[in-house]
Design a protein around this motif. Structure first.
Motif, mmCIF file in Angstrom:
data_model
loop_
_atom_site.group_PDB
_atom_site.id
_atom_site.type_symbol
_atom_site.label_atom_id
_atom_site.label_comp_id
_atom_site.label_asym_id
_atom_site.label_seq_id
_atom_site.Cartn_x
_atom_site.Cartn_y
_atom_site.Cartn_z
ATOM 1 N N ASP A 183 0.415 5.477 0.475
ATOM 2 C CA ASP A 183 -0.507 6.276 1.033
ATOM 3 C C ASP A 183 -1.806 5.551 0.815
ATOM 4 O OD1 ASP A 183 1.479 8.091 1.308
ATOM 5 O OD2 ASP A 183 1.208 8.956 -0.827
ATOM 6 N N GLY A 184 -1.884 4.704 1.263
ATOM 7 C CA GLY A 184 -3.224 3.974 1.389
ATOM 8 C C GLY A 184 -4.046 3.325 0.184
ATOM 9 N N LYS A 185 -3.225 3.459 -0.637
ATOM 10 C CA LYS A 185 -3.815 2.818 -2.007
ATOM 11 C C LYS A 185 -2.905 1.576 -2.384
ATOM 12 C CE LYS A 185 -4.354 3.734 -6.973
ATOM 13 N NZ LYS A 185 -4.165 4.535 -8.180
ATOM 14 N N GLN A 186 -3.660 0.497 -2.523
ATOM 15 C CA GLN A 186 -3.041 -0.928 -2.765
ATOM 16 C C GLN A 186 -2.498 -0.878 -4.237
ATOM 17 O OE1 GLN A 186 -5.201 -4.294 -2.058
ATOM 18 N NE2 GLN A 186 -3.440 -5.743 -2.432
ATOM 19 N N PHE B 5 0.999 -1.328 -0.109
ATOM 20 C CA PHE B 5 0.144 0.120 0.069
ATOM 21 C C PHE B 5 0.919 1.270 -0.033
ATOM 22 C CE2 PHE B 5 -2.276 -3.465 1.942
ATOM 23 C CZ PHE B 5 -3.438 -3.243 1.451
#
Length: 261
Positions: free
Chosen positions: A220-223, A218
Motif C-alpha cells: 500500500d505504498g509503504k516500503q 511496497f
C-alpha cells in the motif's frame, strides 16, 4: 511419542514432557522407564546446563549401531524443574525419527505455542528491483508466524518470472516444508517459494515471497523492512533443521522408515 533408532522402536510413551526455553525450539523428554532396556548406555561425560544443572550423557545402542552422546538426563535439577527428574531426551539428528502416533515429526517436537496463520488479502503489493517492477498484485496471501513479521506471498500470475533465476539454496521449515530460492534481477536468494508445502501451509504452495532486506517491497505504498530480533537460536545436538530431513517424507510416517535419516 515414539522414537525409532537403527530401524527399531526404542521408546514409546504417552507421558512426554516438552521443555520450552526462550529463543530455542522445544525439547521432548520421556520417562526413562519408557525406553527399551539396554538402549541407554551411561558414559563418563557430564556437562552443566546453566538453568538445569548437571547433565549426564548416554550412548544410544541399537541392534547394529550406536549413537555416541545421543541422549541425556539432568541429575541435579532445581526445584522449579523437578518435573524433568527421571526423564531423558534424545538428540534429534542422531535418531531415525520421532513420531506422534503413526506420523513422523519433522524438525523438532511440536510447539503448541507456535502458530502459523494464512490469510488472503486485497492490499496492493509491489516488488521492484533496479527500477523494474518484478511483481504487482492486489491479491497477495499473508502468512503470520509466531515471533516473525508477516510474510507476503504473490501468485505467480502477478510475477514477472523472467526476472527470477533458480538458485541451489534450500531451507527447511517444520511448519511449511522445503523452500527453494530465486535470484531476482541478479540479487542472490531475494525470493523464495514452497513447492509441495505441508498440508497445513497449502495456501502458500508455489506462491513467491520476496525478501525486503534484499529487494524493494511496497505494501500500500509503504516500503517494508526487516524486523529486528526474529531469529530462533539453535542449541545442542537436538537440532537439525536441514532440507535432507524430509527428502523421503511419507505422511503415514511408517511406510518408509527403513534407512530414514
Amino acid at each position: 511419542m515414539r522414537i525409532r533408532f537403527d530401524n527399531t522402536w526404542i521408546a514409546d510413551s504417552e507421558q512426554a514432557i516438552l521443555l520450552h526455553e526462550p529463543g530455542h525450539y522445544p525439547v521432548a523428554y520421556l520417562p526413562i522407564e519408557h525406553v527399551e532396556e539396554g538402549v541407554l548406555l551411561p558414559t563418563d561425560r557430564i556437562t552443566t546446563h546453566r538453568d538445569l544443572g548437571a547433565t549426564r550423557w548416554f550412548t544410544v545402542a541399537g541392534p547394529g549401531r550406536r549413537g555416541e552422546r545421543a541422549a541425556w538426563t539432568h541429575t541435579d535439577l532445581p526445584e522449579h524443574a523437578s518435573v524433568l527428574a527421571g526423564h531423558v531426551a534424545f538428540a534429534w539428528r542422531a535418531m531415525d525419527g520421532f513420531y506422534e502416533e503413526d506420523e513422523r515429526i519433522l524438525g523438532h517436537a511440536a510447539d503448541n505455542y507456535h502458530r502459523v496463520d494464512i490469510r488472503s488479502s486485497s492490499r496492493h503489493l509491489v516488488v521492484r528491483a533496479a527500477g523494474t517492477t518484478i511483481a504487482d498484485t492486489t491479491s497477495p496471501v499473508v502468512l503470520y508466524e509466531s515471533g516473525f513479521a508477516p510474510h507476503w506471498y504473490v501468485p505467480r500470475t502477478d510475477v514477472d518470472e523472467t526476472a527470477l533465476t533458480a538458485t541451489q539454496t534450500s531451507t527447511f521449515c517444520p511448519c511449511k516444508g522445503i523452500a527453494g530460492y530465486y535470484s531476482v534481477a541478479g540479487i542472490p536468494d531475494a525470493a523464495w517459494f514452497y513447492r509441495d508445502a505441508f498440508p497445513e501451509a497449502a495456501r502458500i504452495d508455489d506462491l513467491v515471497s520476496f525478501e525486503p532486506d534484499k529487494i524493494d517491497v511496497f505494501l500500500d505504498g509503504k516500503q517494508l523492512g526487516v524486523e529486528p530480533g526474529q531469529t530462533v537460536i539453535a542449541h545442542g545436538l537436538d537440532r537439525g533443521l536441514q532440507p535432507d530431513e524430509i527428502a523421503h517424507r511419507d505422511d503415514s510416517g511408517l511406510h518408509n522408515t527403513e534407512g530414514q535419516q
